[in-house]
Design a protein around this motif. Structure first.
Motif, PDB file in Angstrom:
ATOM      1  N   GLU A  52      52.156 -54.226  42.417  1.00 40.60           N
ATOM      2  CA  GLU A  52      53.494 -54.821  42.450  1.00 40.60           C
ATOM      3  C   GLU A  52      54.356 -54.280  41.303  1.00 40.60           C
ATOM      4  O   GLU A  52      55.565 -54.062  41.476  1.00 40.60           O
ATOM      5  N   ILE A  53      53.754 -54.045  40.140  1.00 41.16           N
ATOM      6  CA  ILE A  53      54.476 -53.414  39.037  1.00 41.16           C
ATOM      7  C   ILE A  53      54.959 -52.035  39.465  1.00 41.16           C
ATOM      8  O   ILE A  53      56.111 -51.637  39.201  1.00 41.16           O
ATOM      9  N   ALA A  54      54.085 -51.296  40.136  1.00 47.68           N
ATOM     10  CA  ALA A  54      54.456 -49.953  40.610  1.00 47.68           C
ATOM     11  C   ALA A  54      55.612 -50.012  41.600  1.00 47.68           C
ATOM     12  O   ALA A  54      56.498 -49.148  41.590  1.00 47.68           O
ATOM     13  N   ALA A  55      55.617 -51.037  42.450  1.00 49.08           N
ATOM     14  CA  ALA A  55      56.697 -51.174  43.431  1.00 49.08           C
ATOM     15  C   ALA A  55      58.031 -51.454  42.744  1.00 49.08           C
ATOM     16  O   ALA A  55      59.071 -50.924  43.151  1.00 49.08           O
ATOM     17  N   VAL A  56      58.003 -52.274  41.692  1.00 49.64           N
ATOM     18  CA  VAL A  56      59.234 -52.543  40.941  1.00 49.64           C
ATOM     19  C   VAL A  56      59.694 -51.276  40.236  1.00 49.64           C
ATOM     20  O   VAL A  56      60.886 -50.929  40.255  1.00 49.64           O
ATOM     21  N   ILE A 105      59.391 -56.562  33.722  1.00 50.26           N
ATOM     22  CA  ILE A 105      59.427 -58.020  33.578  1.00 50.26           C
ATOM     23  C   ILE A 105      60.865 -58.528  33.591  1.00 50.26           C
ATOM     24  O   ILE A 105      61.187 -59.513  34.267  1.00 50.26           O
ATOM     25  N   ALA A 106      61.738 -57.863  32.873  1.00 47.47           N
ATOM     26  CA  ALA A 106      63.149 -58.272  32.839  1.00 47.47           C
ATOM     27  C   ALA A 106      63.768 -58.206  34.231  1.00 47.47           C
ATOM     28  O   ALA A 106      64.544 -59.094  34.623  1.00 47.47           O
ATOM     29  N   THR A 107      63.425 -57.185  34.988  1.00 49.82           N
ATOM     30  CA  THR A 107      63.942 -57.052  36.350  1.00 49.82           C
ATOM     31  C   THR A 107      63.427 -58.178  37.246  1.00 49.82           C
ATOM     32  O   THR A 107      64.190 -58.764  38.023  1.00 49.82           O
ATOM     33  N   LEU A 108      62.156 -58.492  37.122  1.00 50.15           N
ATOM     34  CA  LEU A 108      61.584 -59.574  37.918  1.00 50.15           C
ATOM     35  C   LEU A 108      62.263 -60.908  37.608  1.00 50.15           C
ATOM     36  O   LEU A 108      62.540 -61.701  38.519  1.00 50.15           O
ATOM     37  N   LEU A 109      62.548 -61.155  36.331  1.00 47.91           N
ATOM     38  CA  LEU A 109      63.244 -62.393  35.957  1.00 47.91           C
ATOM     39  C   LEU A 109      64.664 -62.421  36.523  1.00 47.91           C
ATOM     40  O   LEU A 109      65.143 -63.465  36.971  1.00 47.91           O
ATOM     41  N   GLU A 110      65.327 -61.273  36.541  1.00 42.37           N
ATOM     42  CA  GLU A 110      66.663 -61.189  37.135  1.00 42.37           C
ATOM     43  C   GLU A 110      66.587 -61.488  38.636  1.00 42.37           C
ATOM     44  O   GLU A 110      67.468 -62.171  39.179  1.00 42.37           O
ATOM     45  N   TRP A 111      65.558 -60.983  39.268  1.00 45.02           N
ATOM     46  CA  TRP A 111      65.392 -61.230  40.711  1.00 45.02           C
ATOM     47  C   TRP A 111      65.149 -62.717  40.983  1.00 45.02           C
ATOM     48  O   TRP A 111      65.646 -63.267  41.977  1.00 45.02           O
ATOM     49  N   ILE A 112      64.384 -63.372  40.121  1.00 44.13           N
ATOM     50  CA  ILE A 112      64.162 -64.814  40.290  1.00 44.13           C
ATOM     51  C   ILE A 112      65.496 -65.552  40.170  1.00 44.13           C
ATOM     52  O   ILE A 112      65.826 -66.407  40.993  1.00 44.13           O
ATOM     53  N   ASP A 113      66.274 -65.209  39.143  1.00 41.21           N
ATOM     54  CA  ASP A 113      67.546 -65.887  38.921  1.00 41.21           C
ATOM     55  C   ASP A 113      68.515 -65.672  40.082  1.00 41.21           C
ATOM     56  O   ASP A 113      69.326 -66.548  40.390  1.00 41.21           O
ATOM     57  N   ASP A 144      67.514 -65.251  43.145  1.00 33.65           N
ATOM     58  CA  ASP A 144      66.812 -65.663  44.369  1.00 33.65           C
ATOM     59  C   ASP A 144      66.696 -64.501  45.343  1.00 33.65           C
ATOM     60  O   ASP A 144      66.905 -64.635  46.542  1.00 33.65           O
ATOM     61  N   ARG A 145      66.359 -63.344  44.810  1.00 34.61           N
ATOM     62  CA  ARG A 145      66.215 -62.153  45.640  1.00 34.61           C
ATOM     63  C   ARG A 145      64.890 -62.188  46.394  1.00 34.61           C
ATOM     64  O   ARG A 145      63.848 -62.516  45.820  1.00 34.61           O
ATOM     65  N   LYS A 146      64.942 -61.850  47.676  1.00 30.51           N
ATOM     66  CA  LYS A 146      63.739 -61.884  48.510  1.00 30.51           C
ATOM     67  C   LYS A 146      63.000 -60.547  48.426  1.00 30.51           C
ATOM     68  O   LYS A 146      62.775 -59.858  49.411  1.00 30.51           O
ATOM     69  N   ALA A 147      62.630 -60.159  47.217  1.00 31.79           N
ATOM     70  CA  ALA A 147      61.949 -58.884  46.996  1.00 31.79           C
ATOM     71  C   ALA A 147      60.448 -59.061  47.156  1.00 31.79           C
ATOM     72  O   ALA A 147      59.847 -59.946  46.533  1.00 31.79           O
ATOM     73  N   THR A 148      59.841 -58.211  47.964  1.00 33.19           N
ATOM     74  CA  THR A 148      58.417 -58.355  48.272  1.00 33.19           C
ATOM     75  C   THR A 148      57.530 -58.317  47.026  1.00 33.19           C
ATOM     76  O   THR A 148      56.616 -59.146  46.896  1.00 33.19           O
ATOM     77  N   PRO A 149      57.746 -57.404  46.051  1.00 30.01           N
ATOM     78  CA  PRO A 149      56.884 -57.427  44.846  1.00 30.01           C
ATOM     79  C   PRO A 149      57.000 -58.733  44.074  1.00 30.01           C
ATOM     80  O   PRO A 149      55.997 -59.248  43.569  1.00 30.01           O
ATOM     81  N   LEU A 150      58.214 -59.264  43.969  1.00 30.66           N
ATOM     82  CA  LEU A 150      58.408 -60.534  43.274  1.00 30.66           C
ATOM     83  C   LEU A 150      57.668 -61.648  43.993  1.00 30.66           C
ATOM     84  O   LEU A 150      56.974 -62.468  43.364  1.00 30.66           O
ATOM     85  N   LYS A 151      57.811 -61.710  45.317  1.00 32.64           N
ATOM     86  CA  LYS A 151      57.168 -62.772  46.081  1.00 32.64           C
ATOM     87  C   LYS A 151      55.651 -62.705  45.938  1.00 32.64           C
ATOM     88  O   LYS A 151      54.964 -63.731  45.850  1.00 32.64           O
ATOM     89  N   ALA A 152      55.115 -61.488  45.913  1.00 39.41           N
ATOM     90  CA  ALA A 152      53.664 -61.336  45.755  1.00 39.41           C
ATOM     91  C   ALA A 152      53.204 -61.839  44.390  1.00 39.41           C
ATOM     92  O   ALA A 152      52.192 -62.547  44.281  1.00 39.41           O
ATOM     93  N   LEU A 153      53.936 -61.494  43.340  1.00 41.24           N
ATOM     94  CA  LEU A 153      53.576 -61.948  41.996  1.00 41.24           C
ATOM     95  C   LEU A 153      53.749 -63.454  41.856  1.00 41.24           C
ATOM     96  O   LEU A 153      52.911 -64.131  41.237  1.00 41.24           O
ATOM     97  N   GLN A 154      54.804 -64.002  42.430  1.00 44.82           N
ATOM     98  CA  GLN A 154      54.974 -65.450  42.400  1.00 44.82           C
ATOM     99  C   GLN A 154      53.794 -66.142  43.069  1.00 44.82           C
ATOM    100  O   GLN A 154      53.314 -67.172  42.586  1.00 44.82           O
TER     101      GLN A 154
END
Length: 226
Positions: free
Chosen positions: A47-51, A65-73, A75-85
């Protein structure tokens, strides 16, 4: 008659508030340390590689990590984020930090359909792993055995008709044999565009009632597959 039920989760079987009040804050708080601690775990590495790929391939771990936090804020439906969540929520569920909310009417009707032999499937923007955790650790106990399968954004966006065509093909059923349940009109429009039957759940905390011609229900108890 519909032979299969395909259901959304947020705002449909379960309160949107639970996701935004409990799950998202938990994953946001835990994500930085989780990614740093498990960066060498193959499931996390992928998932890190996908980001990184989305960022151009050269981002360091802190930028990921900063990008993932931005995606959470956002509410982006990004597959790598959803997998990590999903991986993070696994820890929360297993440690008893929370249990998943399910409306009593959804619980009763899903149980009734399951007992009647009607196959139940889930299609949610949350990862398949997260969906399974949700129903395994519900307020009513383990409901996971009721479901025959799960679909997430790897099947496509929920507002795209082609996603529902892929799901029907995966189930080896004509689209018209599937009843899709959701609180979001745009998702229902896409499902109907693929040929599925639809029903919109409009709860007290949901958006306004549909104007798109979908059958509207305040609870699961009034839904009659047909």
């Amino acid at each position: 008659m519909s032979r299969i039920i395909l259901t959304d989760i947020e705002g449909t079987t379960s309160a949107i508030d639970f996701v935004h009040r409990v799950l998202f804050p938990y994953s946001r708080a835990a994500l930085p340390d989780f990614v740093r601690t498990h960066a060498n775990n193959p499931a996390v590495q992928s998932e890190i590689a996908a980001v990184r790929a989305e960022l151009g391939g050269n981002a360091n771990l802190e930028q990921v990590i900063a990008t993932l936090l931005e995606w959470i804020d956002a509410d982006r439906k990004a597959t790598p984020l959803k997998a990590l969540q999903g991986l993070i929520w696994d820890v929360g569920y297993q440690t008893g930090a929370f249990t998943a909310h399910v409306y009593i009417d959804a619980y009763d009707q899903l149980r009734s359909w399951h007992q009647a032999g009607m196959p139940l499937y889930v299609y949610s923007s949350g990862s398949i792993a997260a969906q399974k955790l949700f129903f395994r650790y519900s307020v009513f106990g383990n409901l996971l055995p009721w479901f025959s399968g799960h679909f997430d954004t790897t099947s496509g966006g929920k507002r795209e008709a082609e996603s529902y065509r892929r799901i029907a093909a995966a189930l080896q059923q004509p689209a018209e044999a599937i009843l899709f349940l959701s609180d979001v009109e745009a998702e229902l429009d896409a499902a109907r565009g693929a040929g599925m039957k639809t029903a919109q759940i409009c709860r007290a905390d949901a958006p306004p009632i549909s104007t798109g011609g979908h059958p509207v229900h305040a609870t699961f108890r009034t839904i009659l597959p047909g």
